[in-house]
Scaffold this active site. Structure first.
Site, short mmCIF file in Angstrom:
data_model
loop_
_atom_site.label_atom_id
_atom_site.label_comp_id
_atom_site.label_asym_id
_atom_site.label_seq_id
_atom_site.Cartn_x
_atom_site.Cartn_y
_atom_site.Cartn_z
N GLU A 53 25.42 -15.73 -14.58
CA GLU A 53 26.12 -14.17 -13.96
C GLU A 53 27.14 -13.42 -14.50
OE1 GLU A 53 25.28 -14.58 -9.41
OE2 GLU A 53 25.18 -16.38 -9.85
N LYS A 61 34.59 -39.12 -9.29
CA LYS A 61 35.08 -39.70 -7.96
C LYS A 61 34.78 -38.98 -6.66
CE LYS A 61 38.91 -41.96 -5.56
NZ LYS A 61 40.09 -42.48 -5.09
N ASP A 102 42.61 -42.44 -8.59
CA ASP A 102 41.96 -41.07 -8.16
C ASP A 102 42.49 -39.96 -9.16
OD1 ASP A 102 42.85 -41.21 -5.67
OD2 ASP A 102 45.39 -40.63 -5.62
N1 ASN Z 1 42.61 -46.42 -5.50
C1 ASN Z 1 43.55 -45.98 -5.83
O1 ASN Z 1 43.74 -46.06 -6.51
C2 ASN Z 1 43.93 -44.53 -4.88
C3 ASN Z 1 45.20 -44.34 -5.55
N2 ASN Z 1 46.03 -42.88 -5.05
C4 ASN Z 1 45.94 -44.28 -6.70
O2 ASN Z 1 44.44 -43.58 -7.64
O3 ASN Z 1 46.52 -45.11 -7.64
#
Ligand code: ASN
Length: 355
Positions: free
Chosen positions: A312, A191, A119
């Site tokens: 802009e 991501k 994340d």
């Molecule tokens: N795929 C993951 O690792 C998602 C998880 N929520 C994290 O970032 O720890």
């Protein structure tokens, strides 16, 4: 007589095998894995359950789940934290940077792998790219499926990450991320899927290379300043200045910008529309913030393309900075580290072009 010769031969063969095992053990690269948590260390009640909890499994269990990893390198593991990366903090990032600095200075260590949730992996990767001054490979790795899932992607990702960290060809390429056979630069990766295993892309400048079952191929070196070429440092730093991200959209309320200033932000990143744009009321609020000494950076909510200066928006007149190719979350990292020292606006703008 024959049996005596046979016995000697057998003993000699055994001695040879032991000696070569010792020599190989000593010459194998030493890779240190720093574990921070994430889905790669996540666990669920069953192999086909969508719900799971990140950061449940220890580094030892993760390494044990990867057959043949010890053929690539002598592995040493350290647990830095065990959190889902939604809970990644600057405190943990600073701890990581400090430990990496120590390990990079150790001549016995060839490379470092960091297991991390996906994340906020781009924030940590980019932060380390700015503040760890080493040519040794530093590789982040995670997974999209927990360790207990059917077809878990973590073990092969970890195998490939160790192979890149142990690879002399990976040196001097800054902080890398290895997942799903692709090698990304910390500067470019982002991501793009909430759940798919192919979640990381480098949409603007493309991949650094590929890694398949430990066979690595490299296409390029990152274009920006990082590692040994970075002037940024967090040595002795225990906290970063507050920088807020404010999301731009149609008819956005401008008072969030004033609220951010009132709450003590030293910097604000606008995740603007299009080329870092925002409505007139928000531009006025940004100019007010800038006049008070808060550094305002215009980034974009759009996935690709650079945010240009004075396109802009009259950045010169309003006292704003354009994020160039950094998305809002990376712009926040660069600004937070840059603001550790007093800097003029044009110096910060140059940093956004260079880093
Ligand atoms: N795929 C993951 O690792 C998602 C998880 N929520 C994290 O970032 O720890």
């Amino acid at each position: 007589m024959k049996t005596i010769i046979q016995k000697f031969r057998n003993m000699f063969t055994i001695l040879l095998m032991v000696a070569s095992a010792i020599v190989w053990g000593q010459t194998k690269p030493v890779i240190v894995i720093l574990a921070t948590g994430g889905t790669i260390a996540g666990a669920a009640g069953s192999g086909v359950q969508s719900g799971y909890t990140s950061g449940q499994v220890t580094i030892d269990a993760m390494v044990n789940a990867v057959p043949d990893i010890t053929k690539l390198a002598t592995i040493k593991g350290e647990q830095i934290s065990n959190v889902g990366s939604q809970d990644m903090s600057f405190e943990i990032m600073l701890k990581l940077a400090k430990r990496i600095k120590e390990l990079a200075a150790d001549k016995n260590v060839s490379g470092i792998v960091i297991t991390h949730g996906t994340d906020t992996m781009e924030e940590t990767a980019y932060f380390l790219n700015l503040v760890t001054h080493t040519s040794k490979p530093i590789v982040l790795v995670g997974s999209m499926r927990p360790s207990t899932a059917v077809s878990a992607d973590g073990p092969l990702n970890l195998y490939n990450a160790v192979s890149v960290a142990a690879d002399p060809n990976a040196k001097d390429r800054g902080v890398l991320l290895v997942m799903n056979d692709w090698i990304h630069s910390a500067q470019t990766l982002t991501k793009v899927s909430t759940t798919a295993v192919q979640t990381f892309m480098s949409p603007i400048r493309g991949l650094i290379g590929t890694s398949a079952y430990g066979v690595n191929e490299y296409y390029r070196y990152p274009h920006n300043r990082y590692g040994m070429k970075s002037e940024l440092s967090v040595d002795g730093v225990t906290a970063l200045p507050r920088v807020d991200i404010i999301y731009g959209d149609a008819d956005m309320p401008a008072d969030l910008i004033d609220a951010s200033v009132a709450n003590g932000a030293k910097g604000i990143v606008i995740a603007g529309v299009g080329n870092g744009n925002m409505n007139k009321a928000s531009l006025d609020a940004c100019a007010r913030a800038s006049k008070k000494g808060v550094v305002v950076v215009r980034s974009t909510r759009v996935a690709t393309g650079n945010v240009g200066r004075n396109v802009e928006v009259d950045d010169d007149k309003l006292g704003l900075v354009a994020s160039y190719d950094l998305n809002p979350q990376k712009a926040r990292i660069l600004l937070s580290v840059a603001l550790l020292k007093p800097r003029k606006l044009d110096e910060i703008q140059t940093m956004f072009y260079e880093y």
